[in-house]
Design a protein around this motif. Structure first.
Motif, PDB file in Angstrom:
ATOM      1  N   CYS A 104       0.820  -1.212   0.000  1.00 45.56           N
ATOM      2  CA  CYS A 104       0.000   0.000   0.000  1.00 45.56           C
ATOM      3  C   CYS A 104       0.853   1.261   0.000  1.00 45.56           C
ATOM      4  CB  CYS A 104      -0.949  -0.009   1.201  1.00 45.56           C
ATOM      5  SG  CYS A 104      -2.256  -1.244   1.073  1.00 45.56           S
ATOM      6  N   GLU A 105       1.940   1.248   0.753  1.00 45.22           N
ATOM      7  CA  GLU A 105       2.822   2.412   0.756  1.00 45.22           C
ATOM      8  C   GLU A 105       3.456   2.616  -0.615  1.00 45.22           C
ATOM      9  OE1 GLU A 105       3.567   4.848   2.979  1.00 45.22           O
ATOM     10  OE2 GLU A 105       1.911   4.046   4.160  1.00 45.22           O
ATOM     11  N   LEU A 106       3.794   1.521  -1.276  1.00 42.37           N
ATOM     12  CA  LEU A 106       4.373   1.607  -2.614  1.00 42.37           C
ATOM     13  C   LEU A 106       3.390   2.252  -3.587  1.00 42.37           C
ATOM     14  CD1 LEU A 106       6.632   0.872  -4.634  1.00 42.37           C
ATOM     15  CD2 LEU A 106       5.522  -1.353  -4.911  1.00 42.37           C
ATOM     16  N   ALA A 107       2.141   1.775  -3.564  1.00 42.17           N
ATOM     17  CA  ALA A 107       1.123   2.337  -4.467  1.00 42.17           C
ATOM     18  C   ALA A 107       0.827   3.790  -4.137  1.00 42.17           C
ATOM     19  CB  ALA A 107      -0.151   1.499  -4.380  1.00 42.17           C
ATOM     20  N   LYS A 108       0.830   4.096  -2.859  1.00 41.38           N
ATOM     21  CA  LYS A 108       0.574   5.468  -2.410  1.00 41.38           C
ATOM     22  C   LYS A 108       1.643   6.424  -2.922  1.00 41.38           C
ATOM     23  CE  LYS A 108       0.070   8.025   1.974  1.00 41.38           C
ATOM     24  NZ  LYS A 108       0.050   7.852   3.454  1.00 41.38           N
ATOM     25  N   VAL A 109       2.899   6.053  -2.723  1.00 43.97           N
ATOM     26  CA  VAL A 109       4.018   6.909  -3.150  1.00 43.97           C
ATOM     27  C   VAL A 109       4.049   7.044  -4.670  1.00 43.97           C
ATOM     28  CG1 VAL A 109       6.531   7.058  -3.252  1.00 43.97           C
ATOM     29  CG2 VAL A 109       5.417   6.452  -1.104  1.00 43.97           C
ATOM     30  N   ALA A 110       3.682   5.966  -5.380  1.00 40.31           N
ATOM     31  CA  ALA A 110       3.724   5.991  -6.840  1.00 40.31           C
ATOM     32  C   ALA A 110       2.608   6.828  -7.458  1.00 40.31           C
ATOM     33  CB  ALA A 110       3.669   4.571  -7.384  1.00 40.31           C
ATOM     34  N   GLY A 111       1.559   7.146  -6.672  1.00 38.43           N
ATOM     35  CA  GLY A 111       0.542   8.068  -7.166  1.00 38.43           C
ATOM     36  C   GLY A 111      -0.826   7.491  -7.431  1.00 38.43           C
ATOM     37  N   ALA A 112      -1.145   6.319  -6.864  1.00 39.27           N
ATOM     38  CA  ALA A 112      -2.473   5.735  -7.062  1.00 39.27           C
ATOM     39  C   ALA A 112      -3.558   6.643  -6.474  1.00 39.27           C
ATOM     40  CB  ALA A 112      -2.546   4.353  -6.415  1.00 39.27           C
ATOM     41  N   ASN A 113      -4.709   6.653  -7.115  1.00 37.12           N
ATOM     42  CA  ASN A 113      -5.813   7.499  -6.644  1.00 37.12           C
ATOM     43  C   ASN A 113      -6.564   6.896  -5.466  1.00 37.12           C
ATOM     44  OD1 ASN A 113      -5.521   9.736  -8.248  1.00 37.12           O
ATOM     45  ND2 ASN A 113      -7.515   9.557  -9.244  1.00 37.12           N
ATOM     46  N   TYR A 114      -6.502   5.566  -5.323  1.00 35.15           N
ATOM     47  CA  TYR A 114      -7.213   4.904  -4.225  1.00 35.15           C
ATOM     48  C   TYR A 114      -6.349   3.756  -3.717  1.00 35.15           C
ATOM     49  CZ  TYR A 114     -10.886   2.662  -1.481  1.00 35.15           C
ATOM     50  OH  TYR A 114     -11.615   2.119  -0.442  1.00 35.15           O
ATOM     51  N   VAL A 115      -6.138   3.707  -2.408  1.00 42.89           N
ATOM     52  CA  VAL A 115      -5.331   2.652  -1.790  1.00 42.89           C
ATOM     53  C   VAL A 115      -5.982   2.234  -0.475  1.00 42.89           C
ATOM     54  CG1 VAL A 115      -3.075   1.984  -0.875  1.00 42.89           C
ATOM     55  CG2 VAL A 115      -3.202   3.623  -2.777  1.00 42.89           C
TER      56      VAL A 115
END
Length: 275
Positions: free
Chosen positions: A159-170
């Motif tokens: 989740c932190e990876l997706a968050k940092v990469a710029g996902a709109n929803y995590v």
């Protein structure tokens, strides 16, 4: 009051499912199907894109379009499907080995591109189908077939990876919270842009027994105990070292221009071709 059952989206003639007793994959299938029903989606306009592994078999149980792909590449195929037909609802089914260990680069770039895809990543902390080897999410010191003395590596927080990469929803939930899990999946599908829902789930045949959780219920209790809200996690001293992890919704951005560059390029191409 009517409650969603999700049965209109499940192929009942494919049941019973092939997963081990106590596996959480069936709970996740039901959670996704109920999310589809609550959103009123047309099964003919849904594409389930899956990879390889225990959870990769999940597309067998949905009564909608399916694309079963190669190990670690589900997001790459899903990107192609969505690019070819933006009107489709594209849901990507990946495990922790499939989605973060072999396919971690695709996860990073899918979140960075922020295309309108929803990834449901079921994390059972090992390669459950191929012998129980350690994956990128295997907890430090956990025993697997390739870390018999305990995993020496740090695990990846998906989740932190997706968050940092710029996902709109995590978001992250465990299978112990079935109704809340379905709500997170529903929110992820409805939210435009890239959505990642990580689901912590028991591996009752390999990971659990090797880590002093001999019965399926033992690992389910462990997940329920260790998965805590962000506010509670912050109050526990050395929470991560004690095996606690955060559950809940971590990112929810509503960005109407999430895919503008791709849409602009598509319009230019169509104009050039005279469409």
């Amino acid at each position: 009051m009517k409650y969603a059952t999700g049965m209109d989206y499940i192929k009942t003639d494919s049941l019973p499912h092939m997963w081990c007793a106590g596996c959480g994959d069936g709970i996740v299938v039901r959670a996704i199907a109920c999310a589809f029903e609550n959103l009123g989606l047309d099964p003919r306009k849904i594409v389930m894109v899956s990879g390889i592994g225990c959870w990769g078999k999940a597309d067998d149980y949905f009564s909608c379009n399916a694309l079963h792909t190669t190990h670690g590449r589900a997001l790459a195929y899903a990107t192609g499907v969505k690019s070819a037909n933006p009107e489709l609802t594209v849901v990507v089914l990946m495990g922790d080995g499939d989605g973060t260990t072999i396919g971690g680069n695709h996860l990073l770039h899918a979140a960075r591109r922020n295309m309108d895809l929803t990834a449901v990543l079921v994390n059972n902390y090992n390669y459950g189908m191929t012998g129980g080897q350690a994956s990128a999410t295997t907890p430090h010191d956990a025993v697997t077939s390739t870390s018999v003395l305990g995993n020496p590596e740090r695990s990846v927080d998906v989740c932190e990876l997706a968050k940092v990469a710029g996902a709109n929803y995590v978001a992250r939930e465990t299978v112990a919270q079935g109704t809340r899990l379905s709500k997170r999946i529903q929110e992820g599908i409805a939210n435009k842009g890239f959505s990642l829902i990580e689901v912590a789930s028991p591996c009752t045949t390999l990971f659990g027994p090797r880590n002093k959780m001999r019965q399926p219920v033992d690992m389910l209790r462990w997940l329920k105990e260790k998965g805590v809200s962000e506010s509670r996690f912050d109050k526990i001293e050395d929470a991560a070292s004690q095996g606690y992890f955060k559950v809940g919704k971590f990112v929810e951005r509503h960005d109407p221009d999430f895919n503008t560059s791709y849409e602009v390029m598509r319009d230019r191409l169509q104009q050039k071709e005279g469409k």
